[in-house]
Design a protein around this motif. Sequence first.
Motif, PDB file in Angstrom:
ATOM      1  N   LEU A  54       0.836  -1.204   0.000  1.00 28.65           N
ATOM      2  CA  LEU A  54       0.000   0.000   0.000  1.00 28.65           C
ATOM      3  C   LEU A  54       0.873   1.256   0.000  1.00 28.65           C
ATOM      4  O   LEU A  54       0.587   2.216  -0.729  1.00 28.65           O
ATOM      5  CB  LEU A  54      -0.910  -0.006   1.231  1.00 28.65           C
ATOM      6  N   TYR A  55       1.924   1.227   0.799  1.00 30.58           N
ATOM      7  CA  TYR A  55       2.832   2.368   0.850  1.00 30.58           C
ATOM      8  C   TYR A  55       3.509   2.588  -0.502  1.00 30.58           C
ATOM      9  O   TYR A  55       3.645   3.732  -0.960  1.00 30.58           O
ATOM     10  CB  TYR A  55       3.896   2.149   1.925  1.00 30.58           C
ATOM     11  N   SER A  56       3.965   1.497  -1.139  1.00 28.97           N
ATOM     12  CA  SER A  56       4.642   1.600  -2.429  1.00 28.97           C
ATOM     13  C   SER A  56       3.727   2.213  -3.481  1.00 28.97           C
ATOM     14  O   SER A  56       4.154   3.058  -4.279  1.00 28.97           O
ATOM     15  CB  SER A  56       5.116   0.213  -2.887  1.00 28.97           C
ATOM     16  N   ILE A  57       2.465   1.792  -3.479  1.00 32.32           N
ATOM     17  CA  ILE A  57       1.490   2.356  -4.422  1.00 32.32           C
ATOM     18  C   ILE A  57       1.310   3.845  -4.145  1.00 32.32           C
ATOM     19  O   ILE A  57       1.262   4.667  -5.066  1.00 32.32           O
ATOM     20  CB  ILE A  57       0.140   1.611  -4.313  1.00 32.32           C
ATOM     21  N   SER A  58       1.227   4.194  -2.864  1.00 34.94           N
ATOM     22  CA  SER A  58       1.075   5.591  -2.470  1.00 34.94           C
ATOM     23  C   SER A  58       2.257   6.431  -2.938  1.00 34.94           C
ATOM     24  O   SER A  58       2.090   7.564  -3.418  1.00 34.94           O
ATOM     25  CB  SER A  58       0.942   5.692  -0.943  1.00 34.94           C
ATOM     26  N   GLU A  59       3.476   5.879  -2.815  1.00 33.16           N
ATOM     27  CA  GLU A  59       4.674   6.600  -3.228  1.00 33.16           C
ATOM     28  C   GLU A  59       4.701   6.814  -4.740  1.00 33.16           C
ATOM     29  O   GLU A  59       5.077   7.882  -5.224  1.00 33.16           O
ATOM     30  CB  GLU A  59       5.930   5.841  -2.802  1.00 33.16           C
ATOM     31  N   ILE A  60       4.314   5.795  -5.483  1.00 31.31           N
ATOM     32  CA  ILE A  60       4.278   5.922  -6.946  1.00 31.31           C
ATOM     33  C   ILE A  60       3.279   7.007  -7.359  1.00 31.31           C
ATOM     34  O   ILE A  60       3.567   7.845  -8.224  1.00 31.31           O
ATOM     35  CB  ILE A  60       3.901   4.568  -7.593  1.00 31.31           C
ATOM     36  N   ARG A  62       2.286   9.493  -5.436  1.00 28.53           N
ATOM     37  CA  ARG A  62       2.792  10.790  -4.967  1.00 28.53           C
ATOM     38  C   ARG A  62       3.773  11.388  -5.962  1.00 28.53           C
ATOM     39  O   ARG A  62       3.755  12.592  -6.242  1.00 28.53           O
ATOM     40  CB  ARG A  62       3.464  10.625  -3.601  1.00 28.53           C
ATOM     41  N   LEU A  63       4.640  10.535  -6.505  1.00 31.84           N
ATOM     42  CA  LEU A  63       5.625  11.007  -7.472  1.00 31.84           C
ATOM     43  C   LEU A  63       4.975  11.437  -8.787  1.00 31.84           C
ATOM     44  O   LEU A  63       5.563  12.187  -9.561  1.00 31.84           O
ATOM     45  CB  LEU A  63       6.670   9.922  -7.732  1.00 31.84           C
ATOM     46  N   CYS A  67      -1.797  12.897  -4.433  1.00 32.15           N
ATOM     47  CA  CYS A  67      -1.585  12.802  -2.988  1.00 32.15           C
ATOM     48  C   CYS A  67      -2.570  11.824  -2.360  1.00 32.15           C
ATOM     49  O   CYS A  67      -3.785  11.980  -2.499  1.00 32.15           O
ATOM     50  CB  CYS A  67      -1.739  14.185  -2.354  1.00 32.15           C
ATOM     51  N   VAL A  68      -2.045  10.801  -1.708  1.00 34.53           N
ATOM     52  CA  VAL A  68      -2.882   9.837  -0.991  1.00 34.53           C
ATOM     53  C   VAL A  68      -3.039  10.337   0.438  1.00 34.53           C
ATOM     54  O   VAL A  68      -2.025  10.545   1.124  1.00 34.53           O
ATOM     55  CB  VAL A  68      -2.252   8.430  -0.996  1.00 34.53           C
ATOM     56  N   PRO A  69      -4.259  10.552   0.901  1.00 31.51           N
ATOM     57  CA  PRO A  69      -4.472  11.106   2.248  1.00 31.51           C
ATOM     58  C   PRO A  69      -3.709  10.320   3.324  1.00 31.51           C
ATOM     59  O   PRO A  69      -3.632   9.106   3.265  1.00 31.51           O
ATOM     60  CB  PRO A  69      -5.991  10.976   2.445  1.00 31.51           C
ATOM     61  N   LEU A  70      -3.173  11.030   4.270  1.00 30.89           N
ATOM     62  CA  LEU A  70      -2.440  10.526   5.427  1.00 30.89           C
ATOM     63  C   LEU A  70      -1.092   9.922   5.045  1.00 30.89           C
ATOM     64  O   LEU A  70      -0.054  10.366   5.550  1.00 30.89           O
ATOM     65  CB  LEU A  70      -3.269   9.487   6.206  1.00 30.89           C
ATOM     66  N   ILE A  71      -1.062   8.921   4.155  1.00 32.71           N
ATOM     67  CA  ILE A  71       0.197   8.236   3.847  1.00 32.71           C
ATOM     68  C   ILE A  71       1.208   9.192   3.223  1.00 32.71           C
ATOM     69  O   ILE A  71       2.364   9.255   3.638  1.00 32.71           O
ATOM     70  CB  ILE A  71      -0.044   7.028   2.909  1.00 32.71           C
ATOM     71  N   SER A  72       0.772   9.944   2.220  1.00 32.67           N
ATOM     72  CA  SER A  72       1.681  10.888   1.556  1.00 32.67           C
ATOM     73  C   SER A  72       2.145  11.977   2.519  1.00 32.67           C
ATOM     74  O   SER A  72       3.300  12.407   2.487  1.00 32.67           O
ATOM     75  CB  SER A  72       0.990  11.526   0.346  1.00 32.67           C
ATOM     76  N   SER A  73       1.248  12.415   3.395  1.00 34.50           N
ATOM     77  CA  SER A  73       1.600  13.457   4.364  1.00 34.50           C
ATOM     78  C   SER A  73       2.660  12.957   5.335  1.00 34.50           C
ATOM     79  O   SER A  73       3.610  13.682   5.670  1.00 34.50           O
ATOM     80  CB  SER A  73       0.353  13.899   5.142  1.00 34.50           C
ATOM     81  N   ILE A  74       2.513  11.706   5.794  1.00 32.77           N
ATOM     82  CA  ILE A  74       3.493  11.119   6.709  1.00 32.77           C
ATOM     83  C   ILE A  74       4.841  10.962   6.010  1.00 32.77           C
ATOM     84  O   ILE A  74       5.895  11.246   6.575  1.00 32.77           O
ATOM     85  CB  ILE A  74       2.992   9.755   7.231  1.00 32.77           C
ATOM     86  N   THR A  75       4.799  10.529   4.755  1.00 28.98           N
ATOM     87  CA  THR A  75       6.032  10.350   3.982  1.00 28.98           C
ATOM     88  C   THR A  75       6.794  11.661   3.837  1.00 28.98           C
ATOM     89  O   THR A  75       8.004  11.731   4.063  1.00 28.98           O
ATOM     90  CB  THR A  75       5.718   9.791   2.582  1.00 28.98           C
ATOM     91  N   PHE A  87      11.483   8.144  -4.721  1.00 31.73           N
ATOM     92  CA  PHE A  87      10.735   7.129  -3.980  1.00 31.73           C
ATOM     93  C   PHE A  87      11.430   6.952  -2.629  1.00 31.73           C
ATOM     94  O   PHE A  87      12.603   6.589  -2.581  1.00 31.73           O
ATOM     95  CB  PHE A  87      10.734   5.817  -4.762  1.00 31.73           C
ATOM     96  N   VAL A  88      10.714   7.204  -1.537  1.00 31.04           N
ATOM     97  CA  VAL A  88      11.296   7.064  -0.199  1.00 31.04           C
ATOM     98  C   VAL A  88      11.295   5.576   0.162  1.00 31.04           C
ATOM     99  O   VAL A  88      10.255   4.987   0.453  1.00 31.04           O
ATOM    100  CB  VAL A  88      10.508   7.883   0.841  1.00 31.04           C
ATOM    101  N   LEU A  89      12.479   4.996   0.134  1.00 28.08           N
ATOM    102  CA  LEU A  89      12.618   3.544   0.234  1.00 28.08           C
ATOM    103  C   LEU A  89      12.599   3.020   1.666  1.00 28.08           C
ATOM    104  O   LEU A  89      12.340   1.829   1.890  1.00 28.08           O
ATOM    105  CB  LEU A  89      13.926   3.129  -0.456  1.00 28.08           C
TER     106      LEU A  89
END
Length: 206
Positions: A54-60, A62-63, A67-75, A87-89
Amino acid sequence: MFCTRIGIDLKKHFISLKKEVFRKTIHICTAFVPLFIHFYKIPAIICLVCAAVLYSISEILRLKGVCVPLISSITVAAARKRDDNKFVLGPVTLVLGIVLCSILWKEPFSTVGIFSLAFGDGLASLAGKTFGRVEVPLTGGKTAAGSLTCFAAVFISGFFVLNNSILCFFLALVATLIEVLPLKDYDNVLIPVVIGGLSQLFYLHM
């Protein structure tokens, strides 16, 4: 102008430290994972893998500007300067290290590996950012304060689990050597897997 420059540098350092505290708080919280794995190993591992996907999908996304709510903000809040527009690995390697350690090694040795990652690597970075003055050569900015903190954290957390001072001294030394290498986020994989494996190998043959 000199005072302005100092003020700017202090502000940058404060922002960097704030990000590091937030990021490593997440890191340290992985110390609770062995508890869930002890009682619900398969569901816990599945949840970790799903979280990484889920995080990886959110990062892709975001790039790509989505913007995916909450996950992108935390990243964004936790990302280092070196991760800008990349991509924040870190979270992926963090989960990978924990999952591999849990699958490859038995309890309590997987716990030792995960604790080494959570406390050793987590506290080392915080200590280095806060108190680090003396840099270790050829390590990409790692500090003596961070390395000593890593050693102490791995030794204490390992002794809490294994109650073997000689083995824990050795494990702490190895973890510190891995942590001090300029591996970026890949120490998240190496530390738990190597320390968990060595603890199992030597403990069972001592």
